[in-house]
Design a protein around this motif. Structure first.
Motif, PDB file in Angstrom:
ATOM      1  N   TYR A   5       0.833  -1.205   0.000  1.00 37.58           N
ATOM      2  CA  TYR A   5       0.000   0.000   0.000  1.00 37.58           C
ATOM      3  C   TYR A   5       0.868   1.256   0.000  1.00 37.58           C
ATOM      4  O   TYR A   5       0.621   2.202  -0.753  1.00 37.58           O
ATOM      5  CB  TYR A   5      -0.936  -0.014   1.218  1.00 37.58           C
ATOM      6  N   LEU A   9       1.098   4.023  -2.953  1.00 35.40           N
ATOM      7  CA  LEU A   9       0.819   5.414  -2.614  1.00 35.40           C
ATOM      8  C   LEU A   9       1.987   6.318  -3.001  1.00 35.40           C
ATOM      9  O   LEU A   9       1.794   7.398  -3.556  1.00 35.40           O
ATOM     10  CB  LEU A   9       0.516   5.529  -1.122  1.00 35.40           C
ATOM     11  N   LEU A  71      -4.934   7.437  -7.319  1.00 36.20           N
ATOM     12  CA  LEU A  71      -4.995   7.759  -5.890  1.00 36.20           C
ATOM     13  C   LEU A  71      -6.404   7.524  -5.345  1.00 36.20           C
ATOM     14  O   LEU A  71      -6.555   6.928  -4.265  1.00 36.20           O
ATOM     15  CB  LEU A  71      -4.584   9.214  -5.680  1.00 36.20           C
TER      16      LEU A  71
END
Length: 77
Positions: A5, A9, A71
Motif C-alpha cells: 500500500y 501510494l 490515488l
C-alpha cells in the motif's frame, strides 16, 4: 519490510507531482530532456516548438489525471 500500500501510494504521489510539473512547465521539461541527451552526443530539437510544448503539456495533464484517478482507486479499496 515496506507494505505494498505504501509503495503504491508513493508511486501515485510521484506521478501526480511529476505530471503537475510537466504540465506547468513544459518548456523547462523539454530543456531538461535536451540537456540529458547532450552527453550522449544526441541533438534533440523539435520541428515545431509550439506543438512540442502543447504535446508535453497534454502528456503532463494525462499523467496528472491518471495519477489522481489511481490515488482515488487506492484510497477507496
Amino acid at each position: 519490510m515496506i507494505c505494498s500500500y505504501c509503495i503504491q501510494l508513493t508511486i501515485v504521489v510521484i506521478a501526480i507531482v511529476f505530471g503537475a510539473l510537466v504540465a506547468w512547465k513544459p518548456k523547462k521539461t523539454i530543456d531538461i530532456q535536451t540537456a540529458l541527451y547532450r552527453p550522449f552526443n544526441w541533438k534533440l530539437e523539435p520541428i515545431s516548438m509550439e506543438k512540442e510544448i502543447r504535446n508535453t503539456r497534454i502528456m503532463g495533464l494525462t499523467v496528472l489525471i491518471l495519477g489522481a484517478l489511481s490515488l482515488i482507486y487506492i484510497l477507496l479499496t
